[in-house]
Scaffold this motif. Structure first.
Motif, PDB file in Angstrom:
ATOM      1  N   GLU A  31       0.870  -1.172   0.000  1.00 27.57           N
ATOM      2  CA  GLU A  31       0.000   0.000   0.000  1.00 27.57           C
ATOM      3  C   GLU A  31       0.903   1.216   0.000  1.00 27.57           C
ATOM      4  O   GLU A  31       1.792   1.337   0.848  1.00 27.57           O
ATOM      5  CB  GLU A  31      -0.906   0.002   1.238  1.00 27.57           C
ATOM      6  CG  GLU A  31      -1.770   1.247   1.359  1.00 27.57           C
ATOM      7  CD  GLU A  31      -2.689   1.230   2.573  1.00 27.57           C
ATOM      8  OE1 GLU A  31      -3.099   2.319   3.027  1.00 27.57           O
ATOM      9  OE2 GLU A  31      -3.003   0.129   3.078  1.00 27.57           O
ATOM     10  N   TRP A  33       1.648   4.738   0.883  1.00 30.01           N
ATOM     11  CA  TRP A  33       1.385   6.000   1.582  1.00 30.01           C
ATOM     12  C   TRP A  33       2.042   7.076   0.721  1.00 30.01           C
ATOM     13  O   TRP A  33       3.257   7.183   0.642  1.00 30.01           O
ATOM     14  CB  TRP A  33       1.977   5.959   2.993  1.00 30.01           C
ATOM     15  CG  TRP A  33       1.960   7.273   3.706  1.00 30.01           C
ATOM     16  CD1 TRP A  33       0.864   8.000   4.080  1.00 30.01           C
ATOM     17  CD2 TRP A  33       3.101   8.030   4.135  1.00 30.01           C
ATOM     18  NE1 TRP A  33       1.246   9.161   4.718  1.00 30.01           N
ATOM     19  CE2 TRP A  33       2.621   9.201   4.761  1.00 30.01           C
ATOM     20  CE3 TRP A  33       4.474   7.828   4.048  1.00 30.01           C
ATOM     21  CZ2 TRP A  33       3.468  10.162   5.291  1.00 30.01           C
ATOM     22  CZ3 TRP A  33       5.323   8.787   4.582  1.00 30.01           C
ATOM     23  CH2 TRP A  33       4.816   9.945   5.197  1.00 30.01           C
ATOM     24  N   THR A  67      -2.752   5.580  -0.747  1.00 32.67           N
ATOM     25  CA  THR A  67      -3.297   6.314   0.397  1.00 32.67           C
ATOM     26  C   THR A  67      -2.579   7.642   0.510  1.00 32.67           C
ATOM     27  O   THR A  67      -1.483   7.722   1.076  1.00 32.67           O
ATOM     28  CB  THR A  67      -3.125   5.506   1.697  1.00 32.67           C
ATOM     29  OG1 THR A  67      -3.757   4.239   1.541  1.00 32.67           O
ATOM     30  CG2 THR A  67      -3.726   6.237   2.880  1.00 32.67           C
ATOM     31  N   ILE A 108      -7.617   5.353  -0.875  1.00 31.37           N
ATOM     32  CA  ILE A 108      -8.242   5.578   0.432  1.00 31.37           C
ATOM     33  C   ILE A 108      -8.484   7.071   0.633  1.00 31.37           C
ATOM     34  O   ILE A 108      -7.606   7.902   0.364  1.00 31.37           O
ATOM     35  CB  ILE A 108      -7.378   5.001   1.565  1.00 31.37           C
ATOM     36  CG1 ILE A 108      -7.417   3.467   1.512  1.00 31.37           C
ATOM     37  CG2 ILE A 108      -7.860   5.488   2.931  1.00 31.37           C
ATOM     38  CD1 ILE A 108      -6.609   2.784   2.580  1.00 31.37           C
TER      39      ILE A 108
END
Length: 268
Positions: A31, A33, A67, A108
């Motif tokens: 994922e 960031w 995200t 997200i």
């Protein structure tokens, strides 16, 4: 379940250090960031996204979602300041375009917050309008927006699974779904069982962290019970680990090792 490593706690290291470590681990998914110094949405170009996609693929990894930083940056989908709110919408639109370029299907997003001394419904209305615009934009790009509740000290818009379910229903877009973050959940408090009850098949992503975004087992939450509830509800999607505490900044590899050991020791 598809276990996902996240780069937040590698913030004092190059992104390549994180990717190299994940390649050596049992994780197949990452994922992103998306924030400085790893991948700054404000300054990133599509060429930067293409280069990152190549780095992920050459390590035989897959990108579960993007995200963007949205809690400490000036990003707020529910604020009365029209310029800031519009800038925030554009920030997420660019993130959606980056996700498309990175060939992942998920971003997200959080609803932002209104001033705490003003009615929640005013902030709710603005967040709903912003999320509706973004959901429509995401639909055109083939991206699913995954909406995350926040702590009551961070937001006064979406704090619970019932808030989350209500917002998803009101926006009414197939491109807006929900997620569970066990650390955020603990401050309300609820259990995973209530999230599954209120969201059903709209619950499509997990951040599985101990209290205050610690490695599972490093805090005081009943992580084994949480995990059991998640499994018993038939969840078989992405399970990511958003580790944010500064205690892990100096040796982030050790934190990933601890997560891997926890999973192997507690899988049901």
């Amino acid at each position: 379940m598809k276990y996902v490593a996240m780069n937040f706690h590698y913030v004092r290291y190059p992104l390549s250090t994180f990717l190299d470590k994940v390649e050596r681990s049992f994780f197949e998914y990452v994922e992103l960031w998306a924030a400085a110094p790893h991948f700054n949405i404000y300054d990133a170009t599509m060429a930067d996204a293409a280069a990152l996609k190549k780095e992920i693929k050459k390590r035989n990894l897959k990108l579960a979602c993007v995200t963007p930083e949205q809690c400490v940056y000036p990003v707020n989908l529910a604020i009365q300041d029209t310029q800031l709110r519009n800038n925030s919408i554009e920030y997420f639109k660019k993130t959606i375009e980056v996700a498309e370029a990175l060939e992942t299907s998920r971003v997200i997003v959080s609803a932002g917050y209104g001033f705490f001394n003003q009615p929640k419904e005013e902030a709710w209305k603005l967040a709903k309008e912003s999320l509706s615009v973004l959901s429509q934009f995401a639909k055109g790009k083939g991206i699913t927006l995954t909406l995350e509740p926040l702590m009551v000290t961070t937001s006064n818009v979406i704090n619970s699974s019932s808030d989350l379910s209500r917002m998803i229903d009101e926006v009414n877009s197939p491109n807006l779904v929900g997620m569970l973050d066990t650390s955020q959940m603990s401050f309300y408090p609820e259990t995973p069982k209530e999230y599954f009850k209120n969201l059903g098949d709209k619950l499509q992503y997990l951040h599985f962290n101990d209290r205050s975004h610690l490695v599972p087992g490093d805090g005081d939450l009943p992580m084994k019970d949480h995990y059991k509830q998640i499994v018993e509800n038939g969840y078989d999607g992405f399970c990511s680990f958003e580790i944010c505490d500064r205690r892990y900044y100096c040796d982030p590899d050790a934190a990933l090792d601890s997560i891997e050991n926890w999973i192997k020791s507690n899988k049901f």
